[in-house]
Every structure is written in structure tokens, then in C-alpha cells.
Design a protein around this motif. Sequence first.
Motif, PDB file in Angstrom:
ATOM      1  N   TYR A   1       0.863  -1.177   0.000  1.00  0.00           N
ATOM      2  CA  TYR A   1       0.000   0.000   0.000  1.00  0.00           C
ATOM      3  C   TYR A   1       0.902   1.230   0.000  1.00  0.00           C
ATOM      4  CZ  TYR A   1      -3.487  -3.423   1.399  1.00  0.00           C
ATOM      5  OH  TYR A   1      -4.300  -4.523   1.441  1.00  0.00           O
ATOM      6  N   ILE A   2       0.876   1.982  -1.103  1.00  0.00           N
ATOM      7  CA  ILE A   2       1.683   3.194  -1.188  1.00  0.00           C
ATOM      8  C   ILE A   2       0.780   4.390  -0.919  1.00  0.00           C
ATOM      9  CG2 ILE A   2       1.486   3.005  -3.730  1.00  0.00           C
ATOM     10  CD1 ILE A   2       4.121   5.016  -1.674  1.00  0.00           C
ATOM     11  N   ILE A   3       1.074   5.136   0.132  1.00  0.00           N
ATOM     12  CA  ILE A   3       0.263   6.300   0.519  1.00  0.00           C
ATOM     13  C   ILE A   3       0.899   7.548  -0.055  1.00  0.00           C
ATOM     14  CG2 ILE A   3      -0.659   7.621   2.463  1.00  0.00           C
ATOM     15  CD1 ILE A   3      -0.502   5.051   4.135  1.00  0.00           C
ATOM     16  N   GLN A   4       0.249   8.118  -1.043  1.00  0.00           N
ATOM     17  CA  GLN A   4       0.799   9.277  -1.755  1.00  0.00           C
ATOM     18  C   GLN A   4      -0.350  10.085  -2.340  1.00  0.00           C
ATOM     19  OE1 GLN A   4       3.699  10.640  -1.990  1.00  0.00           O
ATOM     20  NE2 GLN A   4       3.767  11.805  -3.886  1.00  0.00           N
ATOM     21  N   GLY A   5      -0.632  11.254  -1.741  1.00  0.00           N
ATOM     22  CA  GLY A   5      -1.681  12.115  -2.252  1.00  0.00           C
ATOM     23  C   GLY A   5      -1.218  12.920  -3.452  1.00  0.00           C
ATOM     24  N   CYS A   6      -2.192  13.486  -4.153  1.00  0.00           N
ATOM     25  CA  CYS A   6      -1.898  14.292  -5.345  1.00  0.00           C
ATOM     26  C   CYS A   6      -2.341  15.729  -5.103  1.00  0.00           C
ATOM     27  CB  CYS A   6      -2.583  13.708  -6.577  1.00  0.00           C
ATOM     28  SG  CYS A   6      -1.997  12.061  -6.986  1.00  0.00           S
ATOM     29  N   HIS A   7      -1.724  16.363  -4.088  1.00  0.00           N
ATOM     30  CA  HIS A   7      -1.976  17.778  -3.845  1.00  0.00           C
ATOM     31  C   HIS A   7      -0.704  18.558  -4.195  1.00  0.00           C
ATOM     32  CE1 HIS A   7      -0.671  15.856  -0.001  1.00  0.00           C
ATOM     33  NE2 HIS A   7       0.142  16.896   0.063  1.00  0.00           N
ATOM     34  N   PHE A   8      -0.643  19.815  -3.834  1.00  0.00           N
ATOM     35  CA  PHE A   8       0.494  20.666  -4.205  1.00  0.00           C
ATOM     36  C   PHE A   8       1.808  20.091  -3.687  1.00  0.00           C
ATOM     37  CE2 PHE A   8       3.528  24.006  -3.161  1.00  0.00           C
ATOM     38  CZ  PHE A   8       3.635  24.657  -4.378  1.00  0.00           C
ATOM     39  N   PRO A   9       2.866  20.021  -4.542  1.00  0.00           N
ATOM     40  CA  PRO A   9       2.856  20.260  -5.994  1.00  0.00           C
ATOM     41  C   PRO A   9       2.248  19.068  -6.732  1.00  0.00           C
ATOM     42  CG  PRO A   9       5.059  19.666  -5.270  1.00  0.00           C
ATOM     43  CD  PRO A   9       4.211  19.724  -4.033  1.00  0.00           C
ATOM     44  N   VAL A  10       1.116  19.300  -7.378  1.00  0.00           N
ATOM     45  CA  VAL A  10       0.270  18.227  -7.891  1.00  0.00           C
ATOM     46  C   VAL A  10       1.014  17.316  -8.859  1.00  0.00           C
ATOM     47  CG1 VAL A  10      -1.840  17.693  -9.142  1.00  0.00           C
ATOM     48  CG2 VAL A  10      -1.793  19.641  -7.577  1.00  0.00           C
ATOM     49  N   ASN A  11       1.649  17.895  -9.873  1.00  0.00           N
ATOM     50  CA  ASN A  11       2.280  17.067 -10.897  1.00  0.00           C
ATOM     51  C   ASN A  11       3.460  16.278 -10.352  1.00  0.00           C
ATOM     52  OD1 ASN A  11       0.441  18.023 -12.790  1.00  0.00           O
ATOM     53  ND2 ASN A  11       1.743  19.715 -13.417  1.00  0.00           N
TER      54      ASN A  11
ATOM     55  N   PRO B   1      -5.001   9.919  -0.640  1.00  0.00           N
ATOM     56  CA  PRO B   1      -5.910  10.653   0.249  1.00  0.00           C
ATOM     57  C   PRO B   1      -6.655  11.785  -0.461  1.00  0.00           C
ATOM     58  CG  PRO B   1      -3.826  10.215   1.346  1.00  0.00           C
ATOM     59  CD  PRO B   1      -3.637   9.830  -0.090  1.00  0.00           C
ATOM     60  N   PHE B   2      -5.946  12.534  -1.316  1.00  0.00           N
ATOM     61  CA  PHE B   2      -6.591  13.601  -2.089  1.00  0.00           C
ATOM     62  C   PHE B   2      -6.159  13.475  -3.539  1.00  0.00           C
ATOM     63  CE2 PHE B   2      -6.359  18.179  -3.610  1.00  0.00           C
ATOM     64  CZ  PHE B   2      -7.697  18.243  -3.947  1.00  0.00           C
ATOM     65  N   PHE B   3      -7.127  13.271  -4.433  1.00  0.00           N
ATOM     66  CA  PHE B   3      -6.882  13.119  -5.868  1.00  0.00           C
ATOM     67  C   PHE B   3      -7.288  14.420  -6.545  1.00  0.00           C
ATOM     68  CE2 PHE B   3      -8.228  10.647  -9.916  1.00  0.00           C
ATOM     69  CZ  PHE B   3      -7.005  10.921 -10.504  1.00  0.00           C
ATOM     70  N   SER B   4      -6.333  15.344  -6.678  1.00  0.00           N
ATOM     71  CA  SER B   4      -6.630  16.690  -7.158  1.00  0.00           C
ATOM     72  C   SER B   4      -7.272  16.703  -8.538  1.00  0.00           C
ATOM     73  CB  SER B   4      -5.346  17.527  -7.172  1.00  0.00           C
ATOM     74  OG  SER B   4      -5.590  18.815  -7.687  1.00  0.00           O
ATOM     75  N   TYR B   5      -6.780  15.855  -9.435  1.00  0.00           N
ATOM     76  CA  TYR B   5      -7.280  15.873 -10.807  1.00  0.00           C
ATOM     77  C   TYR B   5      -8.697  15.328 -10.937  1.00  0.00           C
ATOM     78  CZ  TYR B   5      -2.970  17.490 -12.974  1.00  0.00           C
ATOM     79  OH  TYR B   5      -1.903  18.251 -13.376  1.00  0.00           O
ATOM     80  N   ALA B   6      -9.305  14.905  -9.827  1.00  0.00           N
ATOM     81  CA  ALA B   6     -10.701  14.475  -9.867  1.00  0.00           C
ATOM     82  C   ALA B   6     -11.627  15.614 -10.278  1.00  0.00           C
ATOM     83  CB  ALA B   6     -11.123  13.941  -8.501  1.00  0.00           C
ATOM     84  N   GLN B   7     -11.134  16.848 -10.165  1.00  0.00           N
ATOM     85  CA  GLN B   7     -11.963  17.988 -10.598  1.00  0.00           C
ATOM     86  C   GLN B   7     -12.107  18.047 -12.111  1.00  0.00           C
ATOM     87  OE1 GLN B   7     -11.075  21.712  -8.076  1.00  0.00           O
ATOM     88  NE2 GLN B   7      -9.283  20.422  -7.733  1.00  0.00           N
ATOM     89  N   GLY B   8     -11.182  17.407 -12.835  1.00  0.00           N
ATOM     90  CA  GLY B   8     -11.266  17.393 -14.299  1.00  0.00           C
ATOM     91  C   GLY B   8     -11.986  16.157 -14.773  1.00  0.00           C
ATOM     92  N   ASP B   9     -13.291  16.053 -14.475  1.00  0.00           N
ATOM     93  CA  ASP B   9     -14.040  14.812 -14.700  1.00  0.00           C
ATOM     94  C   ASP B   9     -14.909  14.831 -15.946  1.00  0.00           C
ATOM     95  OD1 ASP B   9     -15.668  16.794 -13.411  1.00  0.00           O
ATOM     96  OD2 ASP B   9     -17.133  15.232 -12.981  1.00  0.00           O
ATOM     97  N   LYS B  10     -14.925  15.946 -16.689  1.00  0.00           N
ATOM     98  CA  LYS B  10     -15.836  16.017 -17.837  1.00  0.00           C
ATOM     99  C   LYS B  10     -15.321  17.024 -18.858  1.00  0.00           C
ATOM    100  CE  LYS B  10     -18.786  19.185 -15.183  1.00  0.00           C
ATOM    101  NZ  LYS B  10     -17.971  19.058 -13.957  1.00  0.00           N
ATOM    102  N   LYS B  11     -15.860  16.929 -20.066  1.00  0.00           N
ATOM    103  CA  LYS B  11     -15.531  17.874 -21.139  1.00  0.00           C
ATOM    104  C   LYS B  11     -16.624  18.936 -21.153  1.00  0.00           C
ATOM    105  CE  LYS B  11     -14.012  17.886 -25.985  1.00  0.00           C
ATOM    106  NZ  LYS B  11     -14.915  18.876 -26.577  1.00  0.00           N
ATOM    107  N   ASP B  12     -16.463  19.931 -20.275  1.00  0.00           N
ATOM    108  CA  ASP B  12     -17.497  20.950 -20.120  1.00  0.00           C
ATOM    109  C   ASP B  12     -17.221  22.206 -20.935  1.00  0.00           C
ATOM    110  OD1 ASP B  12     -15.310  21.592 -18.647  1.00  0.00           O
ATOM    111  OD2 ASP B  12     -16.371  22.055 -16.788  1.00  0.00           O
ATOM    112  N   GLU B  13     -16.082  22.228 -21.646  1.00  0.00           N
ATOM    113  CA  GLU B  13     -15.755  23.315 -22.555  1.00  0.00           C
ATOM    114  C   GLU B  13     -15.163  22.712 -23.824  1.00  0.00           C
ATOM    115  OE1 GLU B  13     -13.389  26.505 -20.853  1.00  0.00           O
ATOM    116  OE2 GLU B  13     -13.934  25.842 -18.840  1.00  0.00           O
TER     117      GLU B  13
END
Length: 338
Positions: free
Chosen positions: A73-83, A109-121
Motif C-alpha cells: 500500500y503506497i500512501i501518496q496524495g496528489c496535492h500541491f505540488p500536484v504534478n 488521500p486527495f486526488f486533485s485531478y478528480a476535478q477534471g471529470d468532464k468535457k465541459d468546454e
Amino acid sequence: METPRTTFEGPRPIPFQAPQGDLAILSGTANPLLAQHVATALGVSLTPCRAHIFSEGNVFVRIKENVRGKDAYIIQGCHFPVNDNFMELLFWIDALRRASAQNITAVIPFFSYAQGDKKDEPRVSIRARVCADAIEAAGADRVLTMDLHSPQIQGFFRVPVDHLYGRQVLAQHVRRLQIPDLVVCSPDVGFAKGAAAYANLLGTPVVIGNKQRTDHSETVEVLEVIGDVKDRNVLLVDDLTITGRSLIAMAETLKKRGARDVYAAVTHAVLSKGASERIAQSQIKSMFVTDTIENSFDPLPPNVQVVTVAPLFAEAIRSIHERTSISMLFPDGRPICH
């Protein structure tokens, strides 16, 4: 970056049936404190490992102990610095696969890119799907995460995804405070079901805010509050806050509608530059957040309290490792989706 203060004081070890030698808990650089607390709650030691960033930004990871045949189990969130954190996660997964770990679970714990879930533009990327494909391609067998911005992102993965909810821990913390005449408020209609889930746990009524955002600047305008808050204490709830502007604007509106004290409970406190100062000067009396994010752009203000979710993640890992049901971690044996 300042490490947030937590209310964690050392959990009681969870009764654990599987041999410690079959389990490997690793920590990336994003959530070292949370990882240590999870390992403590499980009664095991973190697997020694090392991450190094070279001067040009190249990330190097190495597992310093044999993990062949283990459940890792690797515990590694995707927050700042996200990339940087996301790339490090992929390298850890790849290192575990090449080291012949039997099963690899990415604990995010936090998946930042979850906000990019759709093609809204027009002509934009669905970033969450790209990241899901990358995690699978690196070799993850399972994902364990908390409060995805859009729960349907679970369907972007072809591997199992276990989705935890921070409201269980936050609602328990609020209950202990025994705030009288409490009502739960969602800052917008998008989190209305989440607010209803909080209200169900706390046994309170729900009110809904109606806000408008015109661009990506996160400047918001509160148009209306659906429900009565006069002479009531209000708990604002949301899954994440970046600038704090939505919560602050809603708190001001609630006070104008006659609310007594305004509190807030947010799972992921991203808190970009300047957010801490804004929250400190706002109408929010106390804000409760979890420790899914450890790096803050600014020191946390005095009215922000951090509540640990380590025991909840530890319970989930124990259930996965012992092949028992994770649904037992949710109220009434089932998750309440938002």
C-alpha cells in the motif's frame, strides 16, 4: 510549506489477524505524517523507502526492503505540488511492480485531478480519465481514496476503487462539540446530497445555498439561501476548498440572514496562497478539516482545526488485506453518496 496541526494523539492498534510480514505500508513524500499514523493504527512499521528529487526536478524512488509477494500500500496524495506528487505516485507503483509485490494498492488521500471529470468546454482534456489510465498502466491493482470531487470518477478505473468519506470523521468531531441549534448548510446545490448525508449523521435540518461562478477565478456570488437559519448555528460543509471564497461568501450571507455562529467542515483543505488570511478574517468561527493534505501554502489560521482520518484509512487497509467488507465502515453498512 508548513505541516498542519492535527488532533491525532496516537490511536489504539486495530486487532490484526494477517501476519505483518505479508503487509507493506509505504509512504511517498506527499503524506508522511498520515502514513506514519496509519501504520501506527495498524500496529505495523512503515517499509523503509527513499525518494529523491534531483536539481533539475527528476524524481528517483527506491524501496529499501524486500516486498516480493507482499500486499503493498503506497500512501501518496496528489496535492500541491500536484504534478510532482502524481509522477512520484506512478514511480512508486512501478517500483513495487518491478519488485514483485503481489498486490499494489494506490492510497490517494486527495486526488486533485478528480476535478477534471468532464468535457465541459470545447477542446479540453478530461484530466481525471488520463490520470486513471496512467495509474492502471503503472501497475496498480486497486485504488483507495477519499471524497472524490465527483464520485462517478470511480468508473474511470478498470481496477477496484474504494471510496471513503471524510464526513464520518468530521461529523463525529462536530458531535463531540455539542453545538446547540445546529443546521447543516451546503454552499451550493452541487453538494446538496453531501450536506444531507452530514445532516443524517448529525440529526439536523439542511439548508442549501445557491451561488454563481462566472469563470475559473473562483470569485463567487451567493444568490440565495434555501431554508431558515435565523437564530441557528450553521455548519457549512463541502468536499474541498481552494481559495475559501465560496465558504466565506456563504458565511457572510448566513450572518445577514440572522445566523448565530457559522462553522465549516471540509475534507480537503487545499488553501492556496492567501486563503488562510481570508479565513482568519472571515465570519467562520471554526473550520474543521482533515489531514489528507499536509502541505499548506501559508500557516493555518487559528480558527482551523485538523482532524485525522488515519484510523479510517487504517480500517480500510485492514479490510482490504483481510479480504473483508469495506462497506461495514459506512453508516448502516453502506456509503451515502453525494
